[in-house]
Design an enzyme around this catalytic site. Sequence first.
Site, mmCIF file in Angstrom:
data_model
loop_
_atom_site.group_PDB
_atom_site.id
_atom_site.type_symbol
_atom_site.label_atom_id
_atom_site.label_comp_id
_atom_site.label_asym_id
_atom_site.label_seq_id
_atom_site.Cartn_x
_atom_site.Cartn_y
_atom_site.Cartn_z
ATOM 1 N N HIS A 278 0.815 -1.236 0.000
ATOM 2 C CA HIS A 278 0.000 0.000 0.000
ATOM 3 C C HIS A 278 0.840 1.274 0.000
ATOM 4 C CE1 HIS A 278 1.048 -0.216 4.143
ATOM 5 N NE2 HIS A 278 -0.134 -0.327 4.699
HETATM 6 C C1 LIG Z 1 -15.480 -10.299 30.235
HETATM 7 C C2 LIG Z 1 -14.802 -8.980 30.178
HETATM 8 C C3 LIG Z 1 -13.692 -8.753 31.137
HETATM 9 C C4 LIG Z 1 -15.121 -8.016 29.289
HETATM 10 C C5 LIG Z 1 -16.143 -8.164 28.296
HETATM 11 C C6 LIG Z 1 -16.117 -6.994 27.315
HETATM 12 C C7 LIG Z 1 -15.166 -7.217 26.205
HETATM 13 C C8 LIG Z 1 -15.238 -8.432 25.361
HETATM 14 C C9 LIG Z 1 -14.281 -6.257 25.939
HETATM 15 C C10 LIG Z 1 -13.273 -6.365 24.853
HETATM 16 C C11 LIG Z 1 -11.998 -5.723 25.291
HETATM 17 C C12 LIG Z 1 -10.979 -5.885 24.221
HETATM 18 C C13 LIG Z 1 -10.395 -7.201 23.978
HETATM 19 C C14 LIG Z 1 -10.619 -4.782 23.510
HETATM 20 C C15 LIG Z 1 -9.621 -4.814 22.515
HETATM 21 C C16 LIG Z 1 -9.373 -3.699 21.851
HETATM 22 C C17 LIG Z 1 -8.340 -3.591 20.857
HETATM 23 C C18 LIG Z 1 -7.501 -4.746 20.568
HETATM 24 C C19 LIG Z 1 -8.194 -2.403 20.251
HETATM 25 C C20 LIG Z 1 -7.240 -2.154 19.233
HETATM 26 C C21 LIG Z 1 -7.186 -0.936 18.688
HETATM 27 C C22 LIG Z 1 -6.257 -0.666 17.653
HETATM 28 C C23 LIG Z 1 -6.076 0.572 17.100
HETATM 29 C C24 LIG Z 1 -6.828 1.754 17.593
HETATM 30 C C25 LIG Z 1 -5.130 0.673 16.059
HETATM 31 C C26 LIG Z 1 -4.743 1.808 15.485
HETATM 32 C C27 LIG Z 1 -3.788 1.716 14.445
HETATM 33 C C28 LIG Z 1 -3.306 2.778 13.719
HETATM 34 C C29 LIG Z 1 -3.740 4.165 13.946
HETATM 35 C C30 LIG Z 1 -2.352 2.434 12.716
HETATM 36 C C31 LIG Z 1 -1.750 3.293 11.909
HETATM 37 C C32 LIG Z 1 -0.783 2.776 10.985
HETATM 38 C C33 LIG Z 1 0.002 3.526 10.206
HETATM 39 C C34 LIG Z 1 -0.045 4.993 10.176
HETATM 40 C C35 LIG Z 1 0.920 2.803 9.353
HETATM 41 C C36 LIG Z 1 1.784 3.384 8.553
HETATM 42 C C37 LIG Z 1 2.598 2.518 7.659
HETATM 43 C C38 LIG Z 1 2.466 2.900 6.189
HETATM 44 C C39 LIG Z 1 3.284 4.108 5.852
HETATM 45 C C40 LIG Z 1 1.013 3.083 5.767
HETATM 46 O O1 LIG Z 1 2.997 1.783 5.487
#
Ligand SMILES: CC(C)=CCC/C(C)=C/CC/C(C)=C/C=C/C(C)=C/C=C/C=C(C)/C=C/C=C(C)/C=C/C=C(C)/C=C/CC(C)(C)O
Length: 375
Positions: A278
């Site tokens: 990408h």
């Molecule tokens: C029983 C109990 C205790 C609870 C029940 C409720 C329950 C099931 C809750 C779930 C909790 C849980 C497991 C939450 C998990 C959440 C997660 C894993 C969240 C992950 C979020 C990830 C994010 C926000 C990622 C963001 C990534 C970004 C902004 C990436 C950017 C990448 C770039 C800029 C890459 C650049 C490289 C290039 C240049 C494009 O090649």
Amino acid sequence: MARPPTTLGDRCLAWRNRLVASPRFQRWAAGFPLTRRIARRNTRALFDLCAGFVYAQVLTACIRLDLFGILTEGPLSVAALALRLDLSPDAARRLLRGAESLGLVRAVSDDRFALADLGAALVGNPGVAAMIEHHALLYADLADPVALLRGQAPPTRLSGYWPYAHGGAGDAQSVAPYSGLMGASQAMIAEDVLDVCDLSRVEHLMDVGGGEGAFLQACARRHATKRLTLFDLPAVADRAQRRLARLGLGERITCCGGDFHGGLPIGADAISLVRIVHDHDDAPAQALLAAAHAALAPGGVLILAEPMAGTPGAEPVGDAYFGFYLLAMGSGRPRRVEELRAMLREAGFTAVREPKTRRPLLTRVLIAQKSGADL
Ligand SMILES: CC(C)=CCC/C(C)=C/CC/C(C)=C/C=C/C(C)=C/C=C/C=C(C)/C=C/C=C(C)/C=C/C=C(C)/C=C/CC(C)(C)O
Ligand SMILES: C[S@@+](CC[C@H](N)C(=O)[O-])C[C@H]1O[C@@H](n2cnc3c(N)ncnc32)[C@H](O)[C@@H]1O
């Protein structure tokens, strides 16, 4: 001037859009029992689009102040948090209420706050925190999105951050920030990719654009694959070599510096391209896939892993976030699975399949086979 609608479908759509645009209709719909929920949902959706930057900055403040790290110790009072965050009690309460409204923390009483699910998830994902900090560059570049779209913006910060986006190989100093960011955020991806790739019969895996080696490190933990090679620009491959040696993986993983636009070392029976394609415009991306095909042993496989456009339930991640991120960077675009499949076929691959990853928002995977003896 816009041409008048011609088909019946166009005319119906134009009528519908005029209706939705009408403030009188909007007020009526917000009160009418059958449309009230849709009207409120749309009002909220539009407000969230307007306010996205503000929400992101509330999150940035939490990360910079290490609010979530502090709250892992357990719920704390506003006064105690104010002291730890070096904020006045009023400012601390304002931040905590903002973070609460976004699902990052929760009030356990009027005066005490604890982590909520989203804040807790961030504690376990330092790569996301690194991205949140990194967004300062992206948001500065997006200050005038129209100029950016028209190619009239001054040189962007992201184009300086990613020297290879403009053909530069980069030196030790200039590759360090992006290599560190990629290494930190690879943890979110590597396991999801490896979960869907059976490498048990692979003899030699080459990770092209392998950065600091986080992906191969995860491979080495899981598989007894005989040979692991990292290929990246010389300054990055040097960093990887030193880092992997420190981790005791210097013998397991060979690092090789070079420019993939000039071809790839031949002979691996699996090649991975993780968050690589990408980054590149269509012609160089197609050439890279052809180089991977040429380098693979007969029957070898290519693993292409990255976030993709049009992912159901995550459409804005591909087309809005990565679309504009890569625009600011000055190279590449997010692609749909069908586009990537077509490019892989064009490069000579025969069978292409898409095993389902756990979190397709973060990465999807395509596995393409070069014809020859089956692996
Ligand atoms: C029983 C109990 C205790 C609870 C029940 C409720 C329950 C099931 C809750 C779930 C909790 C849980 C497991 C939450 C998990 C959440 C997660 C894993 C969240 C992950 C979020 C990830 C994010 C926000 C990622 C963001 C990534 C970004 C902004 C990436 C950017 C990448 C770039 C800029 C890459 C650049 C490289 C290039 C240049 C494009 O090649
Ligand atoms: C977005 S990063 C991805 C790194 C790693 N695969 C990951 O997912 O964390 C892109 C990588 O491709 C490498 N790269 C870019 N252009 C290259 C080229 N022409 N030859 C070799 N590597 C290149 C960069 O140095 C960088 O490490």
